[in-house]
Write a protein that holds these residues in place. Structure first.
Motif, PDB file in Angstrom:
ATOM      1  N   GLU A 201      41.818  47.698  46.512  1.00  0.00           N
ATOM      2  CA  GLU A 201      40.640  48.301  47.139  1.00  0.00           C
ATOM      3  C   GLU A 201      39.522  47.271  47.278  1.00  0.00           C
ATOM      4  OE1 GLU A 201      40.066  51.318  48.398  1.00  0.00           O
ATOM      5  OE2 GLU A 201      42.106  52.017  48.022  1.00  0.00           O
ATOM      6  N   LEU A 202      39.281  46.502  46.220  1.00  0.00           N
ATOM      7  CA  LEU A 202      38.233  45.484  46.257  1.00  0.00           C
ATOM      8  C   LEU A 202      38.546  44.405  47.287  1.00  0.00           C
ATOM      9  CD1 LEU A 202      37.561  45.066  42.413  1.00  0.00           C
ATOM     10  CD2 LEU A 202      36.113  46.226  44.076  1.00  0.00           C
TER      11      LEU A 202
ATOM     12  N   LEU B  33      40.394  44.726  50.001  1.00  0.00           N
ATOM     13  CA  LEU B  33      40.252  45.273  51.350  1.00  0.00           C
ATOM     14  C   LEU B  33      38.784  45.439  51.751  1.00  0.00           C
ATOM     15  CD1 LEU B  33      43.107  47.960  51.249  1.00  0.00           C
ATOM     16  CD2 LEU B  33      43.076  45.855  52.597  1.00  0.00           C
ATOM     17  N   LYS B  34      37.945  45.684  50.776  1.00  0.00           N
ATOM     18  CA  LYS B  34      36.503  45.830  51.046  1.00  0.00           C
ATOM     19  C   LYS B  34      35.815  44.477  51.200  1.00  0.00           C
ATOM     20  CE  LYS B  34      35.922  50.217  48.567  1.00  0.00           C
ATOM     21  NZ  LYS B  34      35.331  50.839  47.355  1.00  0.00           N
TER      22      LYS B  34
ATOM     23  N   ASP C 293      35.189  42.536  48.642  1.00  0.00           N
ATOM     24  CA  ASP C 293      34.372  42.360  47.435  1.00  0.00           C
ATOM     25  C   ASP C 293      34.855  41.116  46.687  1.00  0.00           C
ATOM     26  OD1 ASP C 293      33.063  42.491  45.015  1.00  0.00           O
ATOM     27  OD2 ASP C 293      33.233  44.657  44.846  1.00  0.00           O
TER      28      ASP C 293
ATOM     29  N   SER D 233      46.122  42.193  50.126  1.00  0.00           N
ATOM     30  CA  SER D 233      45.502  42.915  51.241  1.00  0.00           C
ATOM     31  C   SER D 233      46.519  43.361  52.284  1.00  0.00           C
ATOM     32  CB  SER D 233      44.451  42.029  51.920  1.00  0.00           C
ATOM     33  OG  SER D 233      43.465  41.602  51.008  1.00  0.00           O
TER      34      SER D 233
ATOM     35  N   LYS E  70      47.379  50.816  52.522  1.00  0.00           N
ATOM     36  CA  LYS E  70      46.796  51.681  51.501  1.00  0.00           C
ATOM     37  C   LYS E  70      47.636  52.932  51.268  1.00  0.00           C
ATOM     38  CE  LYS E  70      42.389  52.377  51.319  1.00  0.00           C
ATOM     39  NZ  LYS E  70      40.981  52.720  51.693  1.00  0.00           N
TER      40      LYS E  70
END
Length: 375
Positions: A368-369, A371-372, A374, A334, A338
């Motif tokens: 991406e996951l 950072l979200k 998830d 993380s 990005k």
């Protein structure tokens, strides 16, 4: 950086980069090595003319192949596993300075030479190379080879790294060391020249599988086959040991390093799986490999083709554990902005089980996951 290492030297084709008095080589398809870019040019020409007599490989295909090999060779030269200076040089000069240096090159160069250098610079200005010896600690941690001190639980067993799992799973749970040695004996009796020639002669086979063919050429030599046999004779291994089991963590962690996982267990499994895949249906070796379960990858009740989307997606499954369930790795993945693309480039090597573009796509998807949030 050494005072005599310059941008102009970097883009000059005849330059041989020295480190500790030895040439720093680079490669195409990981195994075809060169000391200078000028050495690369004849290879590109030979490859573009390789299938000139075939009606299905015309001038457009030849030009496309030549441009692709040139770009890959330049990137391999710049993003070196042995010397950071070429990449440092490119990253610490502007695009305009690079254009000027390329314009001053007096030696003969193939079409697209300057454009390839500019493409490589643009790519790596916005990327980080995630491998086990990366100068960036986060990039190093994001390597599959990174050792996990506490171990990682995957499919009912503990492994020292995700690399340990990835290579171990290529062996069926029932396969024993004795069976691997028997296969090596059969392989050592074979004359592989005609078998390889069949792959070389057809561009529809060779070009989509160039890394795999060069991997096979390298690992089917008598010297390399004997090396595998010698390695299996060490490490405290016994004939009755199960290949997958010995790669899992037991009483003593790190019985095999991640490097050993790749070059011994991984390369040996890849060799058997690829010979099965590329052998003709009636080849007796194919049947013998199938008997030892090198016709697929077996995990629980799942049977996955070695070169298949299902097996490749298994990398996503194990990375979900590492990057989304283990807090310290979640924090690392993380932490990289990005705007920086996570890449994986090693001497223009690839991997038939999970091609590098797919591997890189998965790695960026994991970020991406993460950072979200998830899980």
């Amino acid at each position: 950086m050494a005072a005599d290492f310059s941008l102009q030297a970097t883009v000059t084709p005849s330059t041989v980069i020295l480190k500790d008095g030895h040439p720093v080589t680079f490669a195409i398809h990981a195994f075809i090595e060169f000391k200078s870019l000028s050495e690369l040019f004849p290879y590109i020409e030979s490859q573009s003319q390789r299938w000139k007599d075939r009606s299905d490989f015309g001038e457009p295909q030849r030009q496309l192949l030549a441009r692709e090999l040139l770009r890959r060779g330049i990137e391999s030269r710049i993003v070196s596993m042995a010397d950071e200076r070429p990449l440092e040089t490119l990253m610490t000069h502007t695009r305009e300075e690079l254009k000027q240096a390329l314009a001053r090159v007096k030696e003969p160069v193939p079409p697209g030479y300057a454009e390839a250098f500019l493409e490589v610079q643009e790519k790596w200005k916005h990327a980080v190379n995630c491998w086990s010896a990366a100068p960036s600690i986060p990039a190093r941690v994001l390597s599959n080879w990174y050792p996990i001190e506490e171990g990682i639980q995957l499919y009912g067993a503990t492994y020292d790294s995700t690399e340990h799992f990835w290579q171990a799973v290529k062996y069926h749970p029932d396969v024993k060391l004795a069976e691997l040695l028997d296969l090596l004996t059969l392989f050592q009796r074979e004359d592989w020249s005609r078998w390889l020639a069949r792959l070389d002669d057809d561009p529809k086979i060779y070009l989509p599988n160039a890394y795999a063919v060069e991997f096979l050429r390298h690992n089917l030599t008598p010297e390399r086959l004997q090396w595998f046999r010698n390695e299996l004779g060490g490490h405290g291994l016994e004939a009755g040991d199960h290949a997958r089991l010995v790669q899992q963590r037991h009483a003593v962690p790190f019985r095999f390093s991640a490097f050993e996982e790749k070059v011994l267990w991984g390369d040996l499994a890849d060799l058997f799986h690829l010979v099965y895949i590329f052998s003709s249906p009636g080849d007796p070796l194919r049947g013998m490999l199938a008997e030892r379960h090198f016709d697929a990858v077996y995990l629980g009740k799942r049977k996955m083709g070695f070169i298949s989307e299902e097996f490749r997606s298994l990398m996503l499954e194990i990375w979900r554990v590492k990057y989304l369930q283990l807090p310290r790795f979640l924090e690392v993945i993380s932490s990289i902005p990005k705007a920086i693309r996570l890449e994986h480039f090693l001497n223009d090597g690839d991997s038939p089980d999970i091609p590098i573009p797919i591997y890189v796509g998965y790695l960026n998807q994991m970020r991406e996951l993460a950072l979200k949030g998830d899980r």
